[in-house]
Design a protein around this motif. Structure first.
Motif, mmCIF file in Angstrom:
data_model
loop_
_atom_site.group_PDB
_atom_site.id
_atom_site.type_symbol
_atom_site.label_atom_id
_atom_site.label_comp_id
_atom_site.label_asym_id
_atom_site.label_seq_id
_atom_site.Cartn_x
_atom_site.Cartn_y
_atom_site.Cartn_z
ATOM 1 N N ARG A 68 -2.922 2.849 5.927
ATOM 2 C CA ARG A 68 -3.266 1.897 4.864
ATOM 3 C C ARG A 68 -2.272 1.989 3.721
ATOM 4 O O ARG A 68 -1.662 3.027 3.500
ATOM 5 C CB ARG A 68 -4.693 2.122 4.352
ATOM 6 C CG ARG A 68 -4.907 3.425 3.594
ATOM 7 C CD ARG A 68 -6.394 3.574 3.266
ATOM 8 N NE ARG A 68 -6.676 4.816 2.544
ATOM 9 C CZ ARG A 68 -7.897 5.246 2.251
ATOM 10 N NH1 ARG A 68 -8.955 4.552 2.628
ATOM 11 N NH2 ARG A 68 -8.059 6.381 1.586
ATOM 12 N N GLN A 69 -2.153 0.871 3.033
ATOM 13 C CA GLN A 69 -1.233 0.803 1.903
ATOM 14 C C GLN A 69 -1.901 0.066 0.761
ATOM 15 O O GLN A 69 -2.198 -1.131 0.866
ATOM 16 C CB GLN A 69 0.065 0.105 2.294
ATOM 17 C CG GLN A 69 1.137 0.142 1.229
ATOM 18 C CD GLN A 69 2.489 -0.293 1.752
ATOM 19 O OE1 GLN A 69 2.594 -0.973 2.766
ATOM 20 N NE2 GLN A 69 3.545 0.120 1.070
ATOM 21 N N ALA A 70 -2.143 0.781 -0.316
ATOM 22 C CA ALA A 70 -2.708 0.185 -1.531
ATOM 23 C C ALA A 70 -1.568 -0.382 -2.374
ATOM 24 O O ALA A 70 -0.412 0.049 -2.234
ATOM 25 C CB ALA A 70 -3.483 1.239 -2.299
ATOM 26 N N VAL A 102 -4.401 -2.643 2.325
ATOM 27 C CA VAL A 102 -4.120 -3.332 3.584
ATOM 28 C C VAL A 102 -4.067 -2.263 4.668
ATOM 29 O O VAL A 102 -3.354 -1.265 4.530
ATOM 30 C CB VAL A 102 -2.788 -4.101 3.528
ATOM 31 C CG1 VAL A 102 -2.494 -4.740 4.874
ATOM 32 C CG2 VAL A 102 -2.831 -5.163 2.438
ATOM 33 N N TYR A 103 -4.824 -2.474 5.718
ATOM 34 C CA TYR A 103 -4.915 -1.518 6.808
ATOM 35 C C TYR A 103 -4.071 -2.011 7.980
ATOM 36 O O TYR A 103 -4.214 -3.167 8.416
ATOM 37 C CB TYR A 103 -6.369 -1.337 7.234
ATOM 38 C CG TYR A 103 -7.157 -0.493 6.264
ATOM 39 C CD1 TYR A 103 -7.466 -0.960 4.990
ATOM 40 C CD2 TYR A 103 -7.590 0.787 6.606
ATOM 41 C CE1 TYR A 103 -8.171 -0.183 4.085
ATOM 42 C CE2 TYR A 103 -8.302 1.572 5.715
ATOM 43 C CZ TYR A 103 -8.590 1.074 4.460
ATOM 44 O OH TYR A 103 -9.295 1.852 3.561
ATOM 45 N N TYR A 104 -3.219 -1.135 8.473
ATOM 46 C CA TYR A 104 -2.324 -1.450 9.575
ATOM 47 C C TYR A 104 -2.662 -0.577 10.783
ATOM 48 O O TYR A 104 -2.763 0.640 10.653
ATOM 49 C CB TYR A 104 -0.868 -1.202 9.186
ATOM 50 C CG TYR A 104 -0.363 -2.041 8.048
ATOM 51 C CD1 TYR A 104 -0.465 -1.604 6.734
ATOM 52 C CD2 TYR A 104 0.240 -3.273 8.286
ATOM 53 C CE1 TYR A 104 0.008 -2.377 5.691
ATOM 54 C CE2 TYR A 104 0.722 -4.045 7.236
ATOM 55 C CZ TYR A 104 0.601 -3.581 5.938
ATOM 56 O OH TYR A 104 1.069 -4.356 4.916
ATOM 57 N N CYS A 105 -2.788 -1.207 11.931
ATOM 58 C CA CYS A 105 -2.962 -0.423 13.148
ATOM 59 C C CYS A 105 -1.602 -0.209 13.811
ATOM 60 O O CYS A 105 -0.652 -0.960 13.571
ATOM 61 C CB CYS A 105 -3.913 -1.110 14.125
ATOM 62 S SG CYS A 105 -3.375 -2.713 14.730
ATOM 63 N N GLN A 160 -0.368 -6.614 12.146
ATOM 64 C CA GLN A 160 0.059 -7.394 10.989
ATOM 65 C C GLN A 160 -0.621 -6.969 9.701
ATOM 66 O O GLN A 160 -0.201 -7.399 8.637
ATOM 67 C CB GLN A 160 -0.229 -8.893 11.236
ATOM 68 C CG GLN A 160 -1.663 -9.328 10.953
ATOM 69 C CD GLN A 160 -2.631 -8.960 12.058
ATOM 70 O OE1 GLN A 160 -2.330 -8.198 12.982
ATOM 71 N NE2 GLN A 160 -3.839 -9.514 11.977
ATOM 72 N N GLY A 161 -1.632 -6.137 9.780
ATOM 73 C CA GLY A 161 -2.334 -5.710 8.577
ATOM 74 C C GLY A 161 -3.559 -6.558 8.305
ATOM 75 O O GLY A 161 -3.548 -7.779 8.491
ATOM 76 N N THR A 162 -4.606 -5.908 7.874
ATOM 77 C CA THR A 162 -5.829 -6.605 7.488
ATOM 78 C C THR A 162 -6.313 -6.032 6.163
ATOM 79 O O THR A 162 -6.336 -4.816 5.972
ATOM 80 C CB THR A 162 -6.904 -6.496 8.595
ATOM 81 O OG1 THR A 162 -8.047 -7.267 8.239
ATOM 82 C CG2 THR A 162 -7.325 -5.066 8.862
ATOM 83 N N LEU A 163 -6.678 -6.906 5.235
ATOM 84 C CA LEU A 163 -7.012 -6.484 3.883
ATOM 85 C C LEU A 163 -8.475 -6.061 3.783
ATOM 86 O O LEU A 163 -9.376 -6.803 4.194
ATOM 87 C CB LEU A 163 -6.741 -7.616 2.897
ATOM 88 C CG LEU A 163 -7.101 -7.355 1.432
ATOM 89 C CD1 LEU A 163 -6.289 -6.197 0.859
ATOM 90 C CD2 LEU A 163 -6.897 -8.615 0.598
ATOM 91 N N VAL A 164 -8.676 -4.891 3.232
ATOM 92 C CA VAL A 164 -10.016 -4.391 2.923
ATOM 93 C C VAL A 164 -10.125 -4.258 1.411
ATOM 94 O O VAL A 164 -9.314 -3.568 0.782
ATOM 95 C CB VAL A 164 -10.276 -3.033 3.596
ATOM 96 C CG1 VAL A 164 -11.593 -2.439 3.108
ATOM 97 C CG2 VAL A 164 -10.273 -3.184 5.109
ATOM 98 N N THR A 165 -11.114 -4.919 0.835
ATOM 99 C CA THR A 165 -11.343 -4.870 -0.602
ATOM 100 C C THR A 165 -12.752 -4.358 -0.841
ATOM 101 O O THR A 165 -13.716 -4.939 -0.341
ATOM 102 C CB THR A 165 -11.174 -6.250 -1.246
ATOM 103 O OG1 THR A 165 -9.873 -6.759 -0.952
ATOM 104 C CG2 THR A 165 -11.341 -6.148 -2.759
#
Length: 120
Positions: free
Chosen positions: A37-39, A91-94, A112-117
């Motif tokens: 993940r990348q904040a 953003v979480y990347y697998c 591609q990344g999926t955003l978790v808020t």
């Protein structure tokens, strides 16, 4: 090879989300899979990983709250996230370590990344 991630969204603190990621394309074998993940304004950090044999490793910040699993037949990895906190927002990347053809070297592939808020 493509990795398609899904399951991100907006959730209140204390809530849960489940991320999914499926690998597709020319795949001979899949080794380790996992999530980073990348904040905003921060580096990309490992959240959790799982080997082909099912051994797992977690970042200290998510131990006891997140659970990683995989379905080898579906070439998929999942991240169950419980008791979410605002600091989990990112953003979480697998990723997956893949061998495309017998005898070829393995390499990493990324979704591609999926955003978790997580709202407070």
């Amino acid at each position: 090879v493509q990795l398609q991630a899904s399951g991100g969204g907006l959730v209140q603190a204390g809530g849960s989300l489940r991320l999914s990621c499926a690998a597709s394309g020319s795949i001979f074998s899949v080794g380790s899979m996992g999530w980073y993940r990348q904040a905003p304004g921060k580096q990309r950090d490992l959240v959790a990983m799982i080997t082909a044999g099912g051994s797992t490793n977690y970042a200290d910040s998510v131990k006891g709250r997140f659970t990683i699993s995989r379905d080898n037949a579906k070439k998929s990895v999942y991240l169950q996230m419980n008791t979410l906190k605002p600091e989990d927002t990112a953003v979480y990347y697998c990723y997956a370590v893949v061998v495309t053809f017998p005898g070829y070297a393995q390499r990493d592939y990324w979704g591609q990344g999926t955003l978790v808020t997580v709202s407070s």
